[in-house]
Write an enzyme that holds these catalytic residues in place. Structure first.
Site, PDB file in Angstrom:
ATOM      1  CG  ASN A 172      -1.802   1.142   1.350  1.00  0.00           C
ATOM      2  OD1 ASN A 172      -1.738   2.071   0.538  1.00  0.00           O
ATOM      3  ND2 ASN A 172      -2.652   1.140   2.353  1.00  0.00           N
ATOM      4  NE  ARG A 205      -6.161   1.388   0.122  1.00  0.00           N
ATOM      5  CZ  ARG A 205      -6.148   2.537   0.762  1.00  0.00           C
ATOM      6  NH1 ARG A 205      -5.008   3.014   1.246  1.00  0.00           N
ATOM      7  NH2 ARG A 205      -7.239   3.219   0.910  1.00  0.00           N
ATOM      8  CG  HIS A 225     -12.913   2.773   3.726  1.00  0.00           C
ATOM      9  ND1 HIS A 225     -13.625   3.736   4.409  1.00  0.00           N
ATOM     10  CD2 HIS A 225     -11.614   3.019   3.992  1.00  0.00           C
ATOM     11  CE1 HIS A 225     -12.796   4.553   5.037  1.00  0.00           C
ATOM     12  NE2 HIS A 225     -11.571   4.139   4.801  1.00  0.00           N
ATOM     13  NE  ARG A 274     -10.169  11.725   5.202  1.00  0.00           N
ATOM     14  CZ  ARG A 274     -10.121  10.465   4.781  1.00  0.00           C
ATOM     15  NH1 ARG A 274     -11.060  10.000   3.984  1.00  0.00           N
ATOM     16  NH2 ARG A 274      -9.147   9.666   5.136  1.00  0.00           N
ATOM     17  CD  GLU A 331      -8.752  -1.708   4.739  1.00  0.00           C
ATOM     18  OE1 GLU A 331      -8.260  -1.394   5.848  1.00  0.00           O
ATOM     19  OE2 GLU A 331      -9.117  -0.868   3.910  1.00  0.00           O
TER      20      GLU A 331
END
Ligand code: ADP
Length: 394
Positions: A9, A84, A173, A231, A377
């Site tokens: 990633n 990813r 996601h 966020r 993940e």
């Protein structure tokens, strides 16, 4: 034969990695190179005995950081690399074997994820140099949500913005929502209708029906939806014009505040870290209390809205650092859904933390299930990589 997949990633200044063996009971080697490209770059991780290590890599670029990662794979050679990739646009509905055409398509999509896709491609280039003969697979955050119907993915904007500029809702996601909903199916023995809540630093919700994403809270970018660590999630679209006209803020400043200065941090004026907020709220900090209240209410509101996408609701799944570890957040989210007939087992809720998987509802047969499922993940990226390679060689 070694059939581990090296999952990479790659961000602009960090590279997370995990060497994932095919057998679930085999240990993984995992870690991250941080501050890549700077004088204080370093690598941290854990070995096959679970021992942690940390090593300075002053001035390391992506290739050098990857070389350092390889030196910590204890001589194990992966069978493939799974990357990813944040944004696959409308082009990628599933994982893809990386070749020049796929790289070009990822590059084209970079306009939609200017911070992420170019960094992801740097990782592809660096691993390509180090392992020229290994297959590399791109696994996209957006791919799982390509099953959204138009009523869920279109914004009510002029059609040309969609047609000519690909402006629509994509969702993110995806590997996490896919993994936990599949796991909820397996644990429940049904192909269910699930509302999944991935609550980490980034947070999103998703409605999954029989293994397909039908709606999700994030949109064109990972800023839309519920409240996150820093966020804002949803705001009035008129806010940008207001801040610009009334306060003279530049676009860069607005973008920065909404992405990095809002959410739990902005509301509390204290921190984006839920653990610290829970402690501060316990000591009477008003901002921390408000931040947790808004966070939980907005998640419940999002789940209620997404339930419109499901023909039947079989349950809610909590995952991500907060979803897996905060009984308080789970309890408050559920308390904000009084019409759903949910029953919470308080003891199971308190005990299902720190990586435990389990049901936290009272087990009433007519009530929707409540699951806590630690996300994986890396495992999902490795599984998709393996599956694609099997399909190609079959
Ligand atoms: P990322 O999205 O960066 O992968 P994580 O999924 O690790 O992040 O989630 C990080 C969040 O999880 C932080 O807000 C952290 O405070 C929260 N968290 C971790 N452990 C706990 C805990 N025991 N109680 C409450 N929140 C926790």
């Amino acid at each position: 034969m070694e059939s581990s997949v090296l999952v990479i990633n790659c961000g602009s200044s960090s590279i997370k990695y995990a060497l994932v063996p095919a057998a679930a009971d085999q240990p993984r080697l995992a870690g991250a190179a941080e501050r890549v490209g700077s004088s204080d770059a370093y690598l941290k991780g854990s070995d096959s005995h679970g021992e942690r290590f940390e090593k300075a890599l002053p001035g390391a670029d992506h290739t050098r950081a990857l070389e350092a990662i390889l030196a910590h794979l204890e001589g194990r050679r992966p069978a493939a690399i799974g990357h990813r990739i944040v944004h696959g646009g409308e082009h990628f509905t599933k994982a893809a074997l990386i070749d020049d055409a796929v790289k070009a398509a990822i590059e084209t999509t970079a306009a939609l994820a200017p911070l992420h896709n170019p960094a992801n491609l740097e990782g592809v280039a660096a691993t390509g140099k180090l392992f020229p003969d290994l297959p590399q697979v791109a696994v996209f955050d957006t791919a799982f949500h390509q099953s959204l119907p138009p009523r869920a993915f279109r914004y009510a904007l002029p059609e040309a913005l969609y047609r000519d500029h690909a402006i629509r809702r994509y969702g993110f996601h995806g590997t996490s929502h896919a993994y936990v909903s599949e796991r909820a199916d397996a644990l429940s023995g049904i192909q269910g209708g699930w509302l999944t809540a991935h609550l980490g630093n980034g947070c999103s919700t998703c409605a999954v029906w029989e293994g397909h994403s039908l709606d999700t809270s994030m949109g064109l970018t990972p800023l839309e939806g519920v409240v996150m660590g820093t966020r804002s999630g949803d705001v009035d679209p008129g806010l940008h014009a207001h801040l610009s006209r009334q306060l003279g803020w530049s676009l860069e400043r607005i973008d920065d505040v909404l992405n990095r200065g809002s959410g739990l941090l902005g509301l509390s004026g204290l921190t984006n870290d839920m653990r610290e907020l829970e402690n501060a709220a316990g000591e009477g900090h008003e901002g921390a209390r408000l931040a947790i209240d808004v966070f939980c209410y907005r998640i419940a509101k999002s789940l209620a809205a997404l339930s419109c996408a499901l023909p039947r609701l079989d349950g809610i799944v909590f995952t991500g650092g907060i979803g897996e570890n905060s009984p308080l957040v789970r309890e408050k989210v559920i308390a904000n859904l009084p019409h759903f007939g949910l029953g919470l087992d308080r003891i199971a809720n308190a005990e299902t933390v720190r990586g435990r998987e389990g049901r936290i509802d009272g087990g009433h047969p007519a009530a929707p299930r409540l699951w806590v499922i630690p996300t994986d993940e890396e495992g999902r990226i490795a599984a998709e990589t393996r599956q694609l390679l099997e399909e190609i060689t079959a």
